[in-house]
Scaffold this motif. Structure first.
Motif, PDB file in Angstrom:
ATOM      1  N   VAL A  25     -34.310 -44.076  37.482  1.00 53.35           N
ATOM      2  CA  VAL A  25     -33.371 -43.582  38.490  1.00 53.35           C
ATOM      3  C   VAL A  25     -32.788 -44.728  39.298  1.00 53.35           C
ATOM      4  CG1 VAL A  25     -33.132 -42.108  40.529  1.00 53.35           C
ATOM      5  CG2 VAL A  25     -34.549 -41.370  38.616  1.00 53.35           C
ATOM      6  N   SER A  26     -33.587 -45.727  39.639  1.00 55.20           N
ATOM      7  CA  SER A  26     -33.095 -46.846  40.436  1.00 55.20           C
ATOM      8  C   SER A  26     -32.085 -47.685  39.658  1.00 55.20           C
ATOM      9  CB  SER A  26     -34.258 -47.720  40.900  1.00 55.20           C
ATOM     10  OG  SER A  26     -34.932 -48.294  39.794  1.00 55.20           O
ATOM     11  N   ARG A  27     -32.224 -47.729  38.354  1.00 51.01           N
ATOM     12  CA  ARG A  27     -31.298 -48.527  37.536  1.00 51.01           C
ATOM     13  C   ARG A  27     -30.012 -47.776  37.201  1.00 51.01           C
ATOM     14  NH1 ARG A  27     -34.664 -51.654  32.746  1.00 51.01           N
ATOM     15  NH2 ARG A  27     -36.059 -52.885  34.079  1.00 51.01           N
ATOM     16  N   TYR A  28     -30.164 -46.491  36.863  1.00 53.07           N
ATOM     17  CA  TYR A  28     -29.045 -45.756  36.279  1.00 53.07           C
ATOM     18  C   TYR A  28     -28.603 -44.545  37.096  1.00 53.07           C
ATOM     19  CZ  TYR A  28     -30.653 -48.573  32.356  1.00 53.07           C
ATOM     20  OH  TYR A  28     -31.047 -49.626  31.560  1.00 53.07           O
ATOM     21  N   ARG A  29     -29.259 -44.248  38.211  1.00 55.82           N
ATOM     22  CA  ARG A  29     -28.906 -43.141  39.103  1.00 55.82           C
ATOM     23  C   ARG A  29     -29.159 -41.765  38.481  1.00 55.82           C
ATOM     24  NH1 ARG A  29     -29.117 -46.520  42.536  1.00 55.82           N
ATOM     25  NH2 ARG A  29     -27.410 -47.204  43.896  1.00 55.82           N
ATOM     26  N   LEU A  30     -29.658 -41.701  37.255  1.00 63.45           N
ATOM     27  CA  LEU A  30     -30.001 -40.448  36.600  1.00 63.45           C
ATOM     28  C   LEU A  30     -31.459 -40.495  36.175  1.00 63.45           C
ATOM     29  CD1 LEU A  30     -26.960 -40.005  34.138  1.00 63.45           C
ATOM     30  CD2 LEU A  30     -27.084 -39.363  36.534  1.00 63.45           C
ATOM     31  N   ASP A  31     -32.094 -39.328  36.102  1.00 65.24           N
ATOM     32  CA  ASP A  31     -33.433 -39.307  35.539  1.00 65.24           C
ATOM     33  C   ASP A  31     -33.341 -39.208  34.016  1.00 65.24           C
ATOM     34  OD1 ASP A  31     -32.812 -36.666  34.982  1.00 65.24           O
ATOM     35  OD2 ASP A  31     -34.001 -35.867  36.610  1.00 65.24           O
ATOM     36  N   ARG A  32     -34.476 -39.246  33.355  1.00 63.86           N
ATOM     37  CA  ARG A  32     -34.475 -39.295  31.899  1.00 63.86           C
ATOM     38  C   ARG A  32     -33.934 -38.007  31.272  1.00 63.86           C
ATOM     39  NH1 ARG A  32     -37.124 -43.109  29.290  1.00 63.86           N
ATOM     40  NH2 ARG A  32     -38.469 -43.479  31.100  1.00 63.86           N
ATOM     41  N   VAL A  33     -34.244 -36.867  31.882  1.00 61.95           N
ATOM     42  CA  VAL A  33     -33.767 -35.590  31.340  1.00 61.95           C
ATOM     43  C   VAL A  33     -32.253 -35.494  31.434  1.00 61.95           C
ATOM     44  CG1 VAL A  33     -33.862 -33.076  31.611  1.00 61.95           C
ATOM     45  CG2 VAL A  33     -35.942 -34.450  31.880  1.00 61.95           C
ATOM     46  N   LEU A  34     -31.699 -35.863  32.584  1.00 62.28           N
ATOM     47  CA  LEU A  34     -30.253 -35.816  32.758  1.00 62.28           C
ATOM     48  C   LEU A  34     -29.555 -36.829  31.863  1.00 62.28           C
ATOM     49  CD1 LEU A  34     -27.865 -34.574  34.148  1.00 62.28           C
ATOM     50  CD2 LEU A  34     -28.262 -36.056  36.115  1.00 62.28           C
ATOM     51  N   PHE A  35     -30.201 -37.982  31.631  1.00 56.19           N
ATOM     52  CA  PHE A  35     -29.659 -38.971  30.700  1.00 56.19           C
ATOM     53  C   PHE A  35     -29.547 -38.391  29.294  1.00 56.19           C
ATOM     54  CE2 PHE A  35     -30.946 -41.987  27.371  1.00 56.19           C
ATOM     55  CZ  PHE A  35     -29.843 -42.832  27.373  1.00 56.19           C
ATOM     56  N   GLN A  36     -30.565 -37.682  28.844  1.00 59.30           N
ATOM     57  CA  GLN A  36     -30.531 -37.078  27.515  1.00 59.30           C
ATOM     58  C   GLN A  36     -29.427 -36.023  27.428  1.00 59.30           C
ATOM     59  OE1 GLN A  36     -32.032 -37.983  24.807  1.00 59.30           O
ATOM     60  NE2 GLN A  36     -33.329 -39.558  25.752  1.00 59.30           N
ATOM     61  N   ASN A  37     -29.237 -35.253  28.486  1.00 56.66           N
ATOM     62  CA  ASN A  37     -28.166 -34.254  28.486  1.00 56.66           C
ATOM     63  C   ASN A  37     -26.796 -34.917  28.403  1.00 56.66           C
ATOM     64  OD1 ASN A  37     -30.110 -32.263  28.741  1.00 56.66           O
ATOM     65  ND2 ASN A  37     -29.904 -32.099  30.971  1.00 56.66           N
ATOM     66  N   LEU A  38     -26.616 -36.011  29.156  1.00 55.37           N
ATOM     67  CA  LEU A  38     -25.344 -36.735  29.108  1.00 55.37           C
ATOM     68  C   LEU A  38     -25.138 -37.365  27.741  1.00 55.37           C
ATOM     69  CD1 LEU A  38     -22.839 -37.792  30.610  1.00 55.37           C
ATOM     70  CD2 LEU A  38     -24.208 -39.754  31.355  1.00 55.37           C
ATOM     71  N   LEU A  39     -26.206 -37.881  27.144  1.00 57.44           N
ATOM     72  CA  LEU A  39     -26.110 -38.482  25.812  1.00 57.44           C
ATOM     73  C   LEU A  39     -25.670 -37.456  24.777  1.00 57.44           C
ATOM     74  CD1 LEU A  39     -26.532 -40.904  23.933  1.00 57.44           C
ATOM     75  CD2 LEU A  39     -28.956 -40.285  23.793  1.00 57.44           C
ATOM     76  N   GLU A  40     -26.198 -36.241  24.863  1.00 57.14           N
ATOM     77  CA  GLU A  40     -25.788 -35.189  23.944  1.00 57.14           C
ATOM     78  C   GLU A  40     -24.318 -34.803  24.146  1.00 57.14           C
ATOM     79  OE1 GLU A  40     -28.436 -31.979  24.536  1.00 57.14           O
ATOM     80  OE2 GLU A  40     -30.207 -33.037  23.751  1.00 57.14           O
ATOM     81  N   THR A  41     -23.833 -34.932  25.378  1.00 62.56           N
ATOM     82  CA  THR A  41     -22.453 -34.537  25.682  1.00 62.56           C
ATOM     83  C   THR A  41     -21.441 -35.564  25.175  1.00 62.56           C
ATOM     84  OG1 THR A  41     -23.211 -33.364  27.652  1.00 62.56           O
ATOM     85  CG2 THR A  41     -20.862 -33.871  27.520  1.00 62.56           C
TER      86      THR A  41
END
Length: 319
Positions: free
Chosen positions: A40-56
């Protein structure tokens, strides 16, 4: 030290022999190896939200680069998020993620376009049920009825463009783009206009927006604005010199530049707004608020209509 000297001599021998120098990169980072605490400190997203964005956006980012080498979509998303979250130098992002600086430049623009085209979460509430939900949020916070959003313009600093350079100089003396944003009571963006140069006035941006045409036809939707906007039936502005506590009621919440052309800077702004809404929708904690004196120097807009004065007077009399 000895290893560094050996590398330098090897590069000199390659130049004399006209042998291509093989570039050496750090190990490519993966989202799996990053600790949850650091993610979160590096990318402002947590891992779950990152995976959702990656799928999108993942399919849009699957591109083949020169030489047949590909950079995985997850690495591209990490690079794009890091650039937007920290505003870091491309060279620093490249070293951290094990790619070249030129690749970072290509990735960040592709990532911004992928977010703009695939993430659709900035919508002005036009359906009555959606409007009522937004209005209830404002009424709970400030006891104002029929408010669907708060509108304001923000100046985003950019590098001096080569074309029409003087039109991008804002009232504060630097080059910028003037971006209009409408936010709901839960700090979500519900309307964005990002295309005007910094010399444009906030009121002029609003008058030339599609949103104004919609509000003129809607008899129940009302926006809150600052003193730079004209007072209208559908746009309530504060009184310049309030004489009592009721007239003082209002909503008001207020370093580097974007090193891109005006058009690309507008796209970056829009992508950041969509990522912000994505975080709001997934209950990501907001970073510490930054208070900006962005309204200093704005003169009171004296343009007012009789319906606007009547509507504001009604709001002043509310308990």
């Amino acid at each position: 030290m000895a290893d560094a000297v050996a590398v330098i001599f090897q590069q000199r021998r390659c130049r004399r022999r006209k042998v291509p120098i093989r570039r050496v990169f750090n190990a490519r980072i993966s989202s799996i190896v990053v600790r949850d605490l650091d993610f979160v400190s590096r990318y402002r997203l947590d891992r779950v939200l990152f995976q959702n964005l990656l799928e999108t956006v993942g399919q849009t980012l699957e591109k083949t680069y020169r030489g047949g080498h590909t950079i995985p979509p997850d690495t591209q998303v990490l690079v794009g998020l890091r650039c937007l979250a920290k505003g870091a130098f491309f060279s620093e992002v490249a070293d951290t993620h094990g790619v070249s600086r030129s690749s970072v430049c290509r990735i960040i623009h592709g990532f911004v376009d992928a977010v703009i085209y695939n993430v659709d979460n900035i919508k002005f509430p036009v359906q009555r049920d959606d409007q009522m939900s937004v209005k209830r949020g404002f009424y709970r916070k400030c006891k104002f009825p029929n408010i669907v959003g708060a509108v304001d313009g923000t100046l985003v600093p950019i590098l001096a463009p080569t074309a029409n350079e003087e039109s991008f100089v804002c009232r504060k003396g630097f080059h910028a783009i003037n971006c209009q944003a409408v936010a709901s009571s839960d700090l979500r963006f519900i309307d964005i206009v990002a295309k005007w140069p910094g010399s444009s006035h906030d009121a002029g941006v609003f008058d030339n927006s599609v949103l104004k045409d919609y509000l003129e036809a809607d008899l129940e939707a009302v926006l809150l604005g600052d003193s730079g906007y004209p007072l209208r039936r559908y746009l309530i502005t504060p009184i310049l010199h309030p004489s009592n506590e009721n007239e003082e009621r209002c909503l008001h919440r207020s370093g580097g530049v974007l090193p891109f052309s005006p058009g690309k800077s507008c796209r970056f702004f829009l992508a950041c707004c969509k990522l912000h809404n994505l975080c709001i929708d997934n209950n990501m904690p907001l970073p510490d608020a930054i208070v900006c004196a962005d309204d200093q120097g704005i003169q009171q807009n004296q343009e007012a209509t009789r319906p606007g004065l009547t509507t504001r007077a009604q709001y002043i009399q509310l308990p």
